[in-house]
Design an enzyme around this catalytic site. Structure first.
Site, PDB file in Angstrom:
ATOM      1  N   GLY A 240       3.918  -1.102 -16.061  1.00  0.00           N
ATOM      2  CA  GLY A 240       2.738  -1.463 -15.288  1.00  0.00           C
ATOM      3  C   GLY A 240       2.570  -2.936 -14.999  1.00  0.00           C
ATOM      4  N   GLU A 282       8.285  -0.571 -20.472  1.00  0.00           N
ATOM      5  CA  GLU A 282       8.946   0.125 -19.385  1.00  0.00           C
ATOM      6  C   GLU A 282       8.617  -0.494 -18.012  1.00  0.00           C
ATOM      7  OE1 GLU A 282       8.654   4.511 -21.584  1.00  0.00           O
ATOM      8  OE2 GLU A 282       7.401   4.055 -19.835  1.00  0.00           O
ATOM      9  N   PRO A 283       9.040  -1.717 -17.770  1.00  0.00           N
ATOM     10  CA  PRO A 283       8.782  -2.308 -16.446  1.00  0.00           C
ATOM     11  C   PRO A 283       9.602  -1.618 -15.365  1.00  0.00           C
ATOM     12  CG  PRO A 283      10.294  -3.689 -17.681  1.00  0.00           C
ATOM     13  CD  PRO A 283       9.833  -2.611 -18.628  1.00  0.00           C
ATOM     14  N   GLY A 284       9.020  -1.459 -14.213  1.00  0.00           N
ATOM     15  CA  GLY A 284       9.739  -0.952 -13.044  1.00  0.00           C
ATOM     16  C   GLY A 284       9.586  -1.945 -11.917  1.00  0.00           C
ATOM     17  N   ARG A 320       3.860   2.806   1.007  1.00  0.00           N
ATOM     18  CA  ARG A 320       2.794   2.202   0.215  1.00  0.00           C
ATOM     19  C   ARG A 320       1.578   1.743   1.045  1.00  0.00           C
ATOM     20  NH1 ARG A 320       3.096  -2.027  -2.400  1.00  0.00           N
ATOM     21  NH2 ARG A 320       1.892  -1.384  -4.234  1.00  0.00           N
ATOM     22  N   TYR A 324      -1.506   3.814  -0.322  1.00  0.00           N
ATOM     23  CA  TYR A 324      -2.344   3.057  -1.257  1.00  0.00           C
ATOM     24  C   TYR A 324      -3.157   1.955  -0.591  1.00  0.00           C
ATOM     25  CZ  TYR A 324       0.927   5.061  -4.718  1.00  0.00           C
ATOM     26  OH  TYR A 324       1.692   5.902  -5.482  1.00  0.00           O
ATOM     27  N   CYS A 351       4.358   9.240  14.484  1.00  0.00           N
ATOM     28  CA  CYS A 351       3.268   9.759  15.312  1.00  0.00           C
ATOM     29  C   CYS A 351       2.057  10.078  14.434  1.00  0.00           C
ATOM     30  CB  CYS A 351       3.738  11.005  16.064  1.00  0.00           C
ATOM     31  SG  CYS A 351       2.557  11.585  17.285  1.00  0.00           S
ATOM     32  N   GLU A 352       1.443   9.045  13.890  1.00  0.00           N
ATOM     33  CA  GLU A 352       0.244   9.137  13.049  1.00  0.00           C
ATOM     34  C   GLU A 352      -0.563   7.850  13.230  1.00  0.00           C
ATOM     35  OE1 GLU A 352      -0.814  11.524  10.993  1.00  0.00           O
ATOM     36  OE2 GLU A 352       0.950  12.830  10.747  1.00  0.00           O
ATOM     37  N   TYR A 380       9.153   1.402  -5.170  1.00  0.00           N
ATOM     38  CA  TYR A 380       8.447   2.485  -4.474  1.00  0.00           C
ATOM     39  C   TYR A 380       8.546   2.313  -2.954  1.00  0.00           C
ATOM     40  CZ  TYR A 380       6.860   2.655  -9.236  1.00  0.00           C
ATOM     41  OH  TYR A 380       6.842   2.680 -10.606  1.00  0.00           O
TER      42      TYR A 380
END
Length: 427
Positions: A240, A282-284, A320, A324, A351-352, A380
C-alpha cells in the site's frame, strides 16, 4: 515534485536514457515503456530503508500491480519474493524461478481446485476464511503444513474507497475477535500456523495509517501468541505504500516511514515476548508505478463545446482514470519545454463518455501527431487493460541503459478471436 520526469537535449521526454518520440516512431503507440533501472532502484531503496532498522526483513512484490515477465524477472534477480493473489500469479512466479518459499499466496473466495494447485506448487498459503481452512484440510494432508492467516486489523486507508481493504466493510480476512479460535482450530486440524498477514489499502503516502495497522495487527498476533502458543515465523503487514501522481504530492520519506513503523513493531514484539519473527511488506505500486510511461499519439484536436485532445488509447489501455478518477500527469513528450497555454480534455478512443484521461488539464499547444506521455503508468496499467471495443492490447517495451527491446508484442486483430470457436451449425 518527483514524478520521474526527465528531458533530453532534444527537449523530448527521456525514459531510462531513451527518447520517447523515437520509441513511438519505432514501436508505434499506444505502448507501455518500462525503465529497468528505475525498478531496481525502487526495490533497493525500499529494501535498504527497512532492513537498516530490522535486518530480518523481506520484500514480497505484489505482482498484481504488473505481471510482465521481464518486470518480475528483474525483481527476482534482486532477491525479491512474490505476493500472489491468484493461481495464475503463482504459476507465473514459478515459471520465472521463484521457488515456493518465496511465494506467499493470499487469495479470497478461492475454489478447492485452486487451493490444491497452490499447495502442490509449494507456495505458502495465507488463508482468508474459516471456510477455506476447513476445505483445505479435506483436500490435502494437513499434518505439519505451514500456513498463515489474513486478519482484518480494522484499519483502512487508501486513495479510493475501492482500494481500502480493512475495516467493517472489507471482504478480506478473518475477524480480529475470532483470531485465537481460528489459529487453535488450525492446530487441531494438524496445520502448522506460522504467520499472520494484514493489509489496509493502497496508495498510502502517510506513515500514520500504517502505524495504526501495525499496532492493531501486532495486538492480534500478541493475543494469538499468548492464547494459542503460536511462535510466529513471520508477520506480514501487506503493501500500500504510495507514489506521487500529482505535481503537488510529495514522495514518501522512506527512512522516516521505516523508522517509525519498525520502531513500533519492535515495541510490540517486546511487549508480547514474541521473539524476532521476520517482517514482511508487500509493495507493488512503489516498486513499479513510476517505472513506466504510457506513450500515446494525438490523432485529433477538436474544438467543440470544450476542447478535446483525442489520442489513440482509451480506458481499455489505462483504466485507472475512469475507474478510480485517478490523476495521471500527462506531458507532451514531443516538446517538453513548451509552456502551458490552455486547459483541455484529453480523451480516449473508446465509445464511452467516461473515456477521459484528464479534464481541464493545463497543456501546451498540442498538435496532431504529437506524442504524449502518461506518467506513472507502471502499476495497474497493462494488468487492468482489456479488449473492450475489440481493441488489441498495447505493446510493452523495456529500456535498459538506453537500449529498447520488446517484452510484449502488440496484439493483432487475429489475436482478438484466437480462442473463439464458431459452432458448425453457424458456419
Amino acid at each position: 515534485m518527483d514524478l520521474n520526469i526527465k528531458v533530453n537535449e532534444k527537449n523530448h521526454l527521456d525514459i531510462g536514457g531513451a527518447d520517447a518520440v523515437d520509441i513511438a516512431e519505432e514501436f508505434g503507440t499506444p505502448t507501455y515503456v518500462i525503465d529497468e533501472n528505475r525498478i531496481r532502484d525502487n526495490y533497493n531503496r525500499f529494501y535498504s530503508a527497512f532492513s537498516k532498522y530490522y535486518p530480518d526483513f523481506k520484500v514480497f512484490y505484489a505482482c498484481k500491480a504488473n505481471t510482465n515477465l521481464a518486470v518480475m524477472k528483474i525483481l527476482e534477480s534482486e532477491g525479491c519474493c512474490i505476493d500472489a493473489v491468484s493461481p495464475g500469479e503463482v504459476y507465473t512466479a514459478k515459471k520465472l524461478g521463484f521457488d515456493g518459499q518465496r511465494i506467499l499466496f493470499t487469495g479470497n473466495n478461492i475454489t478447492n481446485e485452486e487451493l490444491k494447485f497452490v499447495h502442490e506448487e509449494g507456495a505458502v498459503l495465507n488463508i482468508d476464511s474459516v471456510s477455506a481452512l476447513n476445505r483445505l484440510a479435506k483436500i490435502i494432508d494437513p499434518e505439519g503444513v505451514k500456513i498463515s492467516f489474513r486478519v482484518n486489523p480494522m484499519v483502512g486507508a487508501g486513495h479510493h474507497d475501492h482500494c481500502i481493504t480493512g475495516g467493517v466493510m472489507s471482504k478480506f480476512g478473518i475477524m480480529d475477535s475470532e483470531a485465537s479460535e481460528v489459529y487453535q482450530q488450525a492446530k487441531d486440524l494438524g496445520f502448522n500456523p506460522v504467520g499472520m498477514h494484514s493489509h489496509i489499502g493502497s496508495g498510502i503516502l502517510d506513515p500514520e495509517p500504517f502505524k495504526l495497522a501495525i499496532e492493531s495487527t501486532m495486538d492480534i498476533a500478541g493475543k494469538v501468541h499468548q492464547d494459542v502458543g503460536i511462535d510466529f515465523e513471520f508477520v506480514d503487514f501487506g503493501g500500500g505504500v504510495g507514489i506521487p501522481y500529482t505535481p503537488e504530492e510529495k514522495i514518501v520519506d522512506l527512512d522516516k516511514f521505516a523508522e517509525v513503523n519498525i520502531g513500533l513493531f519492535k515495541e510490540k514484539l517486546e511487549e508480547f515476548d514474541m521473539g524476532s519473527p521476520t517482517m514482511y511488506l508487500e509493495p507493488g505500486r512503489f516498486l513499479v508505478g513510476d517505472a513506466s510511461v504510457l506513450l500515446v499519439t494525438v490523432n485529433s484536436v477538436k474544438q467543440s463545446y470544450r476542447k478535446f485532445i483525442g489520442v489513440d488509447a482509451g480506458f481499455h489501455t489505462l483504466l485507472r482514470p475512469a475507474m478510480y478518477d485517478s490523476y495521471h500527469h500527462i506531458v507532451d513528450a514531443s516538446k517538453m519545454d513548451a509552456p502551458n497555454t490552455q486547459e483541455v480534455d484529453i480523451a480516449g478512443n473508446v465509445c464511452e463518455s467516461g473515456d477521459l484521461f484528464a479534464r481541464d488539464r493545463p497543456m501546451p499547444d498540442v498538435e496532431e501527431g504529437d506524442v504524449l506521455g502518461i506518467m506513472n503508468a507502471g502499476a495497474y496499467g497493462f494488468t487492468m487493460s482489456s479488449n473492450y471495443n475489440s481493441r488489441p492490447l498495447a505493446s510493452e517495451i523495456l529500456v535498459t541503459d538506453g537500449k529498447c527491446q520488446i517484452v510484449r508484442e502488440r496484439q493483432s486483430f487475429e489475436d482478438l478471436y484466437a480462442q473463439q470457436i464458431i459452432p458448425d451449425h453457424l458456419k
